[in-house]
Design a protein around this motif. Structure first.
Motif, PDB file in Angstrom:
ATOM      1  N   ASP A 231     -12.422   5.691  10.562  1.00 11.03           N
ATOM      2  CA  ASP A 231     -13.431   4.616  10.502  1.00 11.03           C
ATOM      3  C   ASP A 231     -13.364   3.750  11.752  1.00 11.03           C
TER       4      ASP A 231
ATOM      5  N   GLU B 156      -4.613   1.589   3.136  1.00  5.04           N
ATOM      6  CA  GLU B 156      -5.017   0.223   2.758  1.00  5.04           C
ATOM      7  C   GLU B 156      -5.761   0.234   1.422  1.00  5.04           C
ATOM      8  N   VAL B 157      -5.365   1.123   0.521  1.00 11.12           N
ATOM      9  CA  VAL B 157      -6.083   1.250  -0.750  1.00 11.12           C
ATOM     10  C   VAL B 157      -5.955  -0.005  -1.605  1.00 11.12           C
TER      11      VAL B 157
ATOM     12  N   TYR C 115      -7.549  -5.773  -0.521  1.00  9.51           N
ATOM     13  CA  TYR C 115      -8.242  -5.674  -1.811  1.00  9.51           C
ATOM     14  C   TYR C 115      -8.446  -4.188  -2.084  1.00  9.51           C
ATOM     15  N   PHE C 116      -8.747  -3.836  -3.313  1.00  7.48           N
ATOM     16  CA  PHE C 116      -8.797  -2.423  -3.683  1.00  7.48           C
ATOM     17  C   PHE C 116      -9.971  -1.709  -3.042  1.00  7.48           C
ATOM     18  N   ARG C 117      -9.649  -0.640  -2.315  1.00  3.96           N
ATOM     19  CA  ARG C 117     -10.652   0.253  -1.732  1.00  3.96           C
ATOM     20  C   ARG C 117     -10.163   1.672  -1.923  1.00  3.96           C
ATOM     21  N   SER C 118     -10.793   2.390  -2.841  1.00  2.00           N
ATOM     22  CA  SER C 118     -10.290   3.706  -3.218  1.00  2.00           C
ATOM     23  C   SER C 118     -10.349   4.719  -2.089  1.00  2.00           C
ATOM     24  N   ASP C 119     -11.154   4.452  -1.055  1.00  2.00           N
ATOM     25  CA  ASP C 119     -11.304   5.411   0.046  1.00  2.00           C
ATOM     26  C   ASP C 119     -10.395   5.144   1.238  1.00  2.00           C
ATOM     27  N   MET C 120      -9.639   4.060   1.207  1.00  2.00           N
ATOM     28  CA  MET C 120      -8.922   3.647   2.413  1.00  2.00           C
ATOM     29  C   MET C 120      -7.561   4.313   2.568  1.00  2.00           C
TER      30      MET C 120
ATOM     31  N   ASN D   6       0.837  -1.201   0.000  1.00  2.00           N
ATOM     32  CA  ASN D   6       0.000   0.000   0.000  1.00  2.00           C
ATOM     33  C   ASN D   6       0.872   1.250   0.000  1.00  2.00           C
TER      34      ASN D   6
END
Length: 229
Positions: A128, A110-111, A115-120, A89
């Motif tokens: 969060d 953690e984007v 797994y891909f998470r555009s907001d992380m 990451n």
């Protein structure tokens, strides 16, 4: 007779408890508590490259500078940033501390993984976690969020909305960071942010450089992945 023995035993236990000597073990200092957290994180980092290995050693050996009040917290964000790089990451770490100086939540970008998470982004991960686990806390007066790199527009809006009292970054991001040009935000966000403090952390220049260089370790590779989506 059994009742008499039971009564004597109970009295003895109460007496011994009242006469017990307090522990003489000294309480860990703030620096020691933060270092222990960081060393735990460093122990989990697999030096998959020579660069990661060198930064792991550098962070392990780093000594806090007492003349910089934010040094230990920025160090921990750098440790988390290196952990992010090791996991594939972006190298940005973040922590949230309370008014006692204790770390309440910590995390990193953690984007891309697991797994891909555009907001992380790192700030998003930390907020969060905090909001999910501290739903009874509605005001963040006295709380400070530290991040190893200046926040982007998305994260800054989230932090303004959260009401976290103080937001401090280690390394400036002149290309994508927005804190140093908050005047470009829409007026409503500028006015809402007036209740908060945003700026650069008071830490050693060594840590500022470390935060920047750890971020640069894999950012070109990750940007290529974003462009290919």
């Amino acid at each position: 007779m059994n009742n008499l023995f039971s009564a004597i035993r109970a009295f003895s236990m109460i007496f011994m408890g009242a006469c017990a000597f307090p522990s003489t073990e000294p309480e860990a200092s703030p620096n020691e508590r933060i270092r222990e957290l960081g060393l735990q994180e460093l122990a989990t980092i697999d030096p998959k490259s020579a660069d990661i290995g060198r930064w792991k050693t550098w962070l392990t050996d780093y000594q806090f500078h007492d003349e910089y009040p934010d040094d230990r917290y920025v160090w921990l964000t750098c440790v988390l940033a290196l952990e992010a790089v090791s996991a594939g990451n972006a190298g940005i770490g973040c922590i949230l501390i309370d008014d006692s100086g204790d770390v309440v939540v910590r995390g990193h970008n953690e984007v891309f993984n697991p797994y891909f998470r555009s907001d992380m982004h790192a700030e998003m991960v930390v907020m969060d976690k905090f909001e999910d686990t501290h739903q009874n806390i509605t005001k963040l007066e006295g709380y400070t969020l530290y991040t190893s790199l200046e926040s982007c527009p998305m994260c800054l809006i989230r932090l303004i909305s959260s009401g976290v009292n103080t937001v401090l970054y280690a390394a400036p991001d002149m290309a994508y960071g927005i804190v140093h040009r908050m005047g470009e935000l829409p007026l409503a966000w500028i006015e809402l942010a007036e209740r908060q403090t945003f700026g650069q952390a008071r830490c050693s220049q060594e840590l500022v450089n470390a935060a920047n260089k750890i971020f640069l370790l894999n950012i070109d590779e990750l940007n290529e992945k974003l462009r290919s989506r």
